[in-house]
Design an enzyme around this catalytic site. Sequence first.
Site, mmCIF file in Angstrom:
data_model
loop_
_atom_site.group_PDB
_atom_site.id
_atom_site.type_symbol
_atom_site.label_atom_id
_atom_site.label_comp_id
_atom_site.label_asym_id
_atom_site.label_seq_id
_atom_site.Cartn_x
_atom_site.Cartn_y
_atom_site.Cartn_z
ATOM 1 N N THR A 93 50.513 -56.460 74.200
ATOM 2 C CA THR A 93 50.019 -55.395 75.092
ATOM 3 C C THR A 93 51.200 -54.483 75.397
ATOM 4 O OG1 THR A 93 48.483 -56.958 76.087
ATOM 5 C CG2 THR A 93 48.895 -54.913 77.286
ATOM 6 N N LYS A 168 42.410 -51.278 76.203
ATOM 7 C CA LYS A 168 42.860 -52.476 76.943
ATOM 8 C C LYS A 168 43.357 -52.079 78.338
ATOM 9 C CE LYS A 168 45.218 -56.526 77.590
ATOM 10 N NZ LYS A 168 45.398 -57.873 77.261
ATOM 11 N N LYS A 243 52.187 -56.030 84.747
ATOM 12 C CA LYS A 243 52.644 -55.346 83.520
ATOM 13 C C LYS A 243 51.537 -54.433 82.994
ATOM 14 C CE LYS A 243 53.234 -56.121 78.689
ATOM 15 N NZ LYS A 243 53.040 -56.999 77.566
HETATM 16 P P1 NAD Z 1 55.512 -65.200 75.734
HETATM 17 O O1 NAD Z 1 56.650 -64.726 76.574
HETATM 18 O O2 NAD Z 1 55.040 -66.595 75.876
HETATM 19 O O3 NAD Z 1 55.856 -64.963 74.179
HETATM 20 C C1 NAD Z 1 56.628 -63.895 73.694
HETATM 21 C C2 NAD Z 1 57.546 -64.458 72.623
HETATM 22 O O4 NAD Z 1 58.297 -63.385 72.053
HETATM 23 C C3 NAD Z 1 58.575 -65.455 73.180
HETATM 24 O O5 NAD Z 1 58.469 -66.663 72.462
HETATM 25 C C4 NAD Z 1 59.920 -64.778 72.948
HETATM 26 O O6 NAD Z 1 60.968 -65.682 72.657
HETATM 27 C C5 NAD Z 1 59.600 -63.893 71.762
HETATM 28 N N1 NAD Z 1 60.517 -62.764 71.610
HETATM 29 C C6 NAD Z 1 61.023 -61.943 72.561
HETATM 30 N N2 NAD Z 1 61.819 -61.006 72.001
HETATM 31 C C7 NAD Z 1 61.810 -61.237 70.662
HETATM 32 C C8 NAD Z 1 62.425 -60.607 69.556
HETATM 33 N N3 NAD Z 1 63.241 -59.544 69.707
HETATM 34 N N4 NAD Z 1 62.215 -61.106 68.314
HETATM 35 C C9 NAD Z 1 61.402 -62.189 68.151
HETATM 36 N N5 NAD Z 1 60.790 -62.839 69.160
HETATM 37 C C10 NAD Z 1 61.002 -62.361 70.407
HETATM 38 O O7 NAD Z 1 54.325 -64.159 76.002
HETATM 39 P P2 NAD Z 1 52.755 -64.356 75.659
HETATM 40 O O8 NAD Z 1 52.059 -64.864 76.873
HETATM 41 O O9 NAD Z 1 52.633 -65.056 74.358
HETATM 42 O O10 NAD Z 1 52.322 -62.824 75.509
HETATM 43 C C11 NAD Z 1 52.602 -62.071 74.334
HETATM 44 C C12 NAD Z 1 51.904 -60.731 74.438
HETATM 45 O O11 NAD Z 1 50.501 -60.938 74.609
HETATM 46 C C13 NAD Z 1 52.346 -59.889 75.645
HETATM 47 O O12 NAD Z 1 52.426 -58.540 75.249
HETATM 48 C C14 NAD Z 1 51.245 -60.129 76.676
HETATM 49 O O13 NAD Z 1 51.114 -59.041 77.575
HETATM 50 C C15 NAD Z 1 50.033 -60.267 75.771
HETATM 51 N N6 NAD Z 1 48.931 -61.045 76.359
HETATM 52 C C16 NAD Z 1 49.166 -62.230 76.977
HETATM 53 C C17 NAD Z 1 48.101 -62.941 77.524
HETATM 54 C C18 NAD Z 1 48.323 -64.262 78.219
HETATM 55 O O14 NAD Z 1 47.396 -64.760 78.883
HETATM 56 N N7 NAD Z 1 49.481 -64.885 78.084
HETATM 57 C C19 NAD Z 1 46.788 -62.436 77.442
HETATM 58 C C20 NAD Z 1 46.577 -61.230 76.760
HETATM 59 C C21 NAD Z 1 47.667 -60.541 76.236
#
Ligand code: NAD
Length: 290
Positions: A93, A168, A243
Amino acid sequence: MKRIGFVGLGNMGSKMVINLLQANYEVIGYDINEKFIDKLIPNGIHKASSLNDITDDVDVIITMLPNGEVVKKVFETIIGKLKPDTLLTDCSTIDVQTAKDLHKMCSDKNLLSLDAPVSGGVGGAEKGTLTFIVGGNEKAYNLMLPLFEVMGKKSVLCGPASSGQAAKACNNMLLATTMIGVGEAFNLGENLGLDLKKLFDVLSTSTGNCWAINTYCPIEGVGPNSPADNNFQPGFSVNLMLKDLTIALKAIKDTNTLAPFGTKSQKNFKRMVDDKKGELDFSAIVNFNK
Ligand code: NAD
């Protein structure tokens, strides 16, 4: 589509990858936190030791990263190394303008691209029931469709580049606003001496019904099981909601949209984060506004 590069193996990405592996896709994965890659090795992921590693002979790259800045940095690193017509699908997102910039970066290099943020949370990622909210062209969408069908139960091509992020932002602004309204209705009912189970019975079957009542009721012991029955453990955290609302607020300003409720919702959730309540489920806003 045979070989997939996947960047970002956190809460969401790791579950999406497991579904792809179970459907017999070959996935090479990268995360800055190496232990998140290692955890998926028993599931069959190929480990990339650097971002450059994932560019080798892939047909599609999926990113699931924290924000637009990170996604942009990742795209800038890999984009020059991909063969023409490789498809980059960003499921993170992120803000609408950055999504537009990413599409432009890709088309300048003859690469295909989609913005495809998701709805459904970690549970949906695990069960393979996510909804993909997609922006981009039909060629890219049709190529990605079999993968959306493995990771989700629905995908909607909303329009051209960045339309997925735009839709979204609208959805989550509405969700935040309705959750605040639902809390106010229950708080008023309580102060009027109503039995809240009876009130749920009325609201969930009357014109006030909505997802925030019918499937995610924020009152403990009332309605279906929800984070309210588990001390507001997320679920979908206040931090993530803030966010998304901050993305919506930027879009409101950029488009001169009059959205007083959405704007106020962002301030409400920001107050919760400032008050160190960011780790709670977003539905805890109902108690914060009492
Ligand atoms: P998260 O923090 O668990 O996962 C993000 C991952 O990205 C981490 O493992 C981190 O180490 C990795 N990362 C960060 N910088 C990096 C880089 N430069 N290179 C490679 N890897 C890198 O977050 P999440 O909950 O998995 O969410 C991911 C996305 O999905 C976000 O944009 C969030 O807004 C969206 N989202 C999350 C949810 C939810 O319920 N968690 C729901 C809908 C959308």
